[in-house]
Every structure is written in C-alpha cells, then in structure tokens.
Scaffold this motif. Structure first.
Motif, PDB file in Angstrom:
ATOM      1  N   THR A  62       0.827  -1.204   0.000  1.00  0.00           N
ATOM      2  CA  THR A  62       0.000   0.000   0.000  1.00  0.00           C
ATOM      3  C   THR A  62       0.862   1.257   0.000  1.00  0.00           C
ATOM      4  O   THR A  62       0.618   2.199  -0.767  1.00  0.00           O
ATOM      5  CB  THR A  62      -0.926   0.002   1.226  1.00  0.00           C
ATOM      6  N   ASP A 191      -2.407  -1.705  11.151  1.00  0.00           N
ATOM      7  CA  ASP A 191      -2.768  -2.544  10.009  1.00  0.00           C
ATOM      8  C   ASP A 191      -2.741  -4.024  10.380  1.00  0.00           C
ATOM      9  O   ASP A 191      -3.478  -4.827   9.809  1.00  0.00           O
ATOM     10  CB  ASP A 191      -1.834  -2.278   8.828  1.00  0.00           C
ATOM     11  N   LEU A 194      -6.244  -4.598  12.083  1.00  0.00           N
ATOM     12  CA  LEU A 194      -7.396  -4.482  11.182  1.00  0.00           C
ATOM     13  C   LEU A 194      -7.418  -5.574  10.121  1.00  0.00           C
ATOM     14  O   LEU A 194      -8.459  -5.820   9.512  1.00  0.00           O
ATOM     15  CB  LEU A 194      -7.398  -3.101  10.515  1.00  0.00           C
ATOM     16  N   GLN A 246     -15.225  -4.554  12.539  1.00  0.00           N
ATOM     17  CA  GLN A 246     -16.009  -4.200  11.363  1.00  0.00           C
ATOM     18  C   GLN A 246     -16.982  -3.071  11.673  1.00  0.00           C
ATOM     19  O   GLN A 246     -17.252  -2.748  12.833  1.00  0.00           O
ATOM     20  CB  GLN A 246     -16.780  -5.417  10.849  1.00  0.00           C
ATOM     21  N   THR A 247     -17.492  -2.469  10.602  1.00  0.00           N
ATOM     22  CA  THR A 247     -18.448  -1.387  10.737  1.00  0.00           C
ATOM     23  C   THR A 247     -19.850  -1.974  10.919  1.00  0.00           C
ATOM     24  O   THR A 247     -20.036  -3.196  10.883  1.00  0.00           O
ATOM     25  CB  THR A 247     -18.428  -0.485   9.498  1.00  0.00           C
ATOM     26  N   ARG A 252     -14.925  -4.168   6.709  1.00  0.00           N
ATOM     27  CA  ARG A 252     -13.742  -4.082   7.573  1.00  0.00           C
ATOM     28  C   ARG A 252     -13.491  -2.629   7.965  1.00  0.00           C
ATOM     29  O   ARG A 252     -13.538  -1.730   7.137  1.00  0.00           O
ATOM     30  CB  ARG A 252     -12.522  -4.653   6.845  1.00  0.00           C
ATOM     31  N   TRP A 253     -13.229  -2.417   9.236  1.00  0.00           N
ATOM     32  CA  TRP A 253     -12.921  -1.078   9.737  1.00  0.00           C
ATOM     33  C   TRP A 253     -11.618  -0.623   9.088  1.00  0.00           C
ATOM     34  O   TRP A 253     -10.630  -1.359   9.073  1.00  0.00           O
ATOM     35  CB  TRP A 253     -12.762  -1.122  11.255  1.00  0.00           C
ATOM     36  N   THR A 254     -11.578   0.587   8.540  1.00  0.00           N
ATOM     37  CA  THR A 254     -10.398   1.061   7.823  1.00  0.00           C
ATOM     38  C   THR A 254      -9.532   1.942   8.723  1.00  0.00           C
ATOM     39  O   THR A 254      -9.998   2.478   9.740  1.00  0.00           O
ATOM     40  CB  THR A 254     -10.798   1.866   6.587  1.00  0.00           C
ATOM     41  N   GLN A 255      -8.284   2.112   8.317  1.00  0.00           N
ATOM     42  CA  GLN A 255      -7.372   2.934   9.104  1.00  0.00           C
ATOM     43  C   GLN A 255      -7.856   4.381   9.227  1.00  0.00           C
ATOM     44  O   GLN A 255      -7.837   4.935  10.330  1.00  0.00           O
ATOM     45  CB  GLN A 255      -5.962   2.887   8.499  1.00  0.00           C
ATOM     46  N   GLN A 257     -10.843   5.518   9.260  1.00  0.00           N
ATOM     47  CA  GLN A 257     -11.965   5.516  10.192  1.00  0.00           C
ATOM     48  C   GLN A 257     -11.489   5.369  11.633  1.00  0.00           C
ATOM     49  O   GLN A 257     -12.022   6.013  12.541  1.00  0.00           O
ATOM     50  CB  GLN A 257     -12.930   4.380   9.835  1.00  0.00           C
TER      51      GLN A 257
END
Length: 346
Positions: A62, A191, A194, A246-247, A252-255, A257
């Motif tokens: 990434t 990371d 998550l 997770q939301t 998946r909960w993102t960085q 967020q």
C-alpha cells in the motif's frame, strides 16, 4: 518484459490464465490506475504491478503504491514517461519532496517521509532494471535525507492519560474498548490488527491468542491478557466470522476511520494532543510503559517485533530527552530568583 506482458497472438486461447489475476489486491489496483493513464499496451502498468506484488506485506504494498503514484504524477506533469526518467528528473523530484507541504498546514514533509518516497521510487527502478524494462536506475545516485534515529513525530502520553483514553473507550462502545485495549496491551501496528478476522481467535497452552502478520510479512502468535480477551469477547459476542473489527454494515474497519474515531475518544478523554492522536501513540505507550515497568528489554523488543534492540531503546531515549531536559532545572532556578521578595508561595 516478454515474461511479464502476455503476448498478443491469435494462437493464444482467450481463456488462457492471466498470471496478473494472482497478484495481491494492491498490485492489481495499481495496475488498473496506470492502465487508465497509459493504456493496456504500455509496459508501465504491468511492470509497476509486478513490482508491487513482490512486496511481502500489505502495508508495504500500500505504501509503495501510494508513493509510486506520487512520483508518476510528478514525472507526467513534466511530460516525461516514468520509464524514460533520468537522474536530473529524479534529483528534481527529491528537491520537490523536500519543499512539499505535509499533512499539517504550513509544515513540510518530514525527512523520513521524503526518504520513504525516494526509497519506493528507487525500489521500483531496481526491479525495472532487473526485468530489463529500462537500462539504468535514475534514483541510484539521488541523495537521501539524513534521518535522526532518535527522532520521531509520534507524541507520547503519560500513563494517566492512556488510562483516561482506555476508560473513555470502555464507556463509549464495546468495539472502541476492544480496539484500544488491544492496541495498548499488545502494542501492534494498526494494520496488523485491522487485517485480522474473527475466526482467527485461537487457544494455545492456556493462552487465548491472535495471529499477527508483522512488518516484513513475518507471522507471530500473540497472547491476549484477560482484560483484552474479555473486551474482545464482549464486543464479538457469538460472532466468529468476518473482519475482527467491522463497521455496522459488516465492512472491515479502515485505518482512516480508526484514526478519526481515536481522535474523538481522545477529545472526550481530555487528552492534550487529541487533534493529532493516532494508533501508533498506543504502540509507543506499550513500549515505554513496559520498559518503565522493568519488563526486560529483550521481551519488549520481541513483543514489538523489532529486529534490533536499538529500535526499542529509542522509544526510551526519546522520552528521557524530554523528561530530563535541562530546561526544567534552569526554569526552576530562574523562577526562584524572579520571585518577588516577601512572596512566600509554597
């Protein structure tokens, strides 16, 4: 290049497997973005995608893809194809980065951020030379910024401030408490957490465990202390599928967020640096608080996933540079001398 780009031939079946389909998501996404700019027949999208796919960890892929796109945009703005770049353009890019504003308004990119951007570009061209896409690496002779090993932009927290943040997360929501507890008690990178799934909770010789994929692609099973395990189970309930965090929609909960959420928690907890709060501050607290608690350096190093103990020690030295700064001694003496006569303040 012929090994990377499928040959266009009438004899090749349209159902033939494309190896690029086996690339990690980050590499395929990078290729698609470059195809939109250069077309499918240009070698750049495939060379860049193959280079990205070779990186061991998702975090590295990434970061490298992001930094490569930054360089590609710079080269394209000057009307130069990245595979035609030469040393003068690479030098100009290094100067551009050194003068480029960072995330904070009015600030410049840190030397480490510049070094990372140049390292990503250099890594790409090293690979491009290896696959004979270009004859030479234009970044091979570019000067890199000197990095102070003991400097870090990460701001530390006092143990009492960390406790306030954890208590606020506990009262906020089960997901918030589980995340903050894991980040502080295990000291992982965000990371690594998550990327976990709910079905990866394990048990080994009396320990509840989670398998972290560390920097560089290494895998390591870490134990969950009772407080962290209870917080996680309270959050998960009976769920054992999908992302660990997770939301509400199950994504998946993102960085980004998580960064935003931590700053909201920090603001409610009254943390002074709430506006700049980030997950790494809890990793920083894990290391410094563990060393303060007399946990052996080797154990802290192993838990933090540092290959060199000097990396772990830097956290301690950076803290002591503030705690033991002579400014406090000088200020105390000056305040005493400036105190008006007859003022008997205690």
């Amino acid at each position: 290049m012929t090994a990377l780009v499928p040959r266009q031939s009438a004899e090749v079946s349209t159902h033939r497997h494309d190896p690029r389909d086996d690339w990690p998501d980050e590499a395929r996404k990078l290729r698609v973005q470059l195809v939109e700019l250069y077309g499918d027949r240009d070698p750049l999208p495939t060379v860049a995608g193959a280079w990205c796919a070779r990186q061991r960890s998702r975090h590295t892929r990434t970061a490298y893809a992001r930094n490569f796109l930054r360089w590609e945009a710079y080269a394209r703005s000057g009307g130069i194809h990245p595979l035609d770049a030469k040393l003068p353009l690479a030098d100009a890019y290094a100067n551009h980065l050194a003068l480029r504003p960072g995330r904070k308004q009015g600030s410049l990119l840190s030397p480490s951020a510049v070094a990372q951007a140049l390292a990503a570009a250099g890594s790409f061209y090293t690979y491009a030379v290896r696959v004979e896409a270009i004859p030479a690496d234009p970044f091979a002779s570019v000067d890199r910024p000197r990095i102070d090993a003991d400097y870090s932009p990460t701001e530390g927290m006092l143990p009492a401030e960390t406790e306030k943040l954890i208590a606020t997360a506990r009262d906020w929501a089960p997901r918030s408490y589980a995340l903050v507890a894991l980040l502080y008690l295990l000291g992982p990178r965000i990371d690594e957490v998550l990327a976990l799934n709910a079905d990866q909770l394990g048990y080994d010789r009396g320990h509840h465990t989670l398998p972290l994929r560390l920097k560089g692609g290494k895998r390591k099973r870490v134990p969950l202390p009772p407080l962290a395990y209870d917080a996680l189970i309270t959050y998960l309930g009976d769920r054992r599928e999908g992302p660990l965090f997770q939301t509400e929609t199950g994504a998946r909960w993102t960085q980004p967020q998580v960064w935003t959420h931590l700053r909201v928690l920090a603001k409610h907890a009254g943390i002074p640096q709430a506006a700049t709060m980030k997950p790494h501050m809890l990793r920083h607290a894990f290391i410094t608080d563990s060393l303060d608690a007399k946990v052996p350096l080797q154990d802290v190093q192993d838990a933090a996933g540092h290959s060199d103990s000097r990396t772990t020690q830097r956290y301690n030295r950076r803290r002591r540079q503030l705690d033991n700064h002579p400014a406090y001694t000088l200020a105390a003496g000056l305040a005493e001398r400036l105190q008006p006569e007859g003022d008997q303040r205690g």
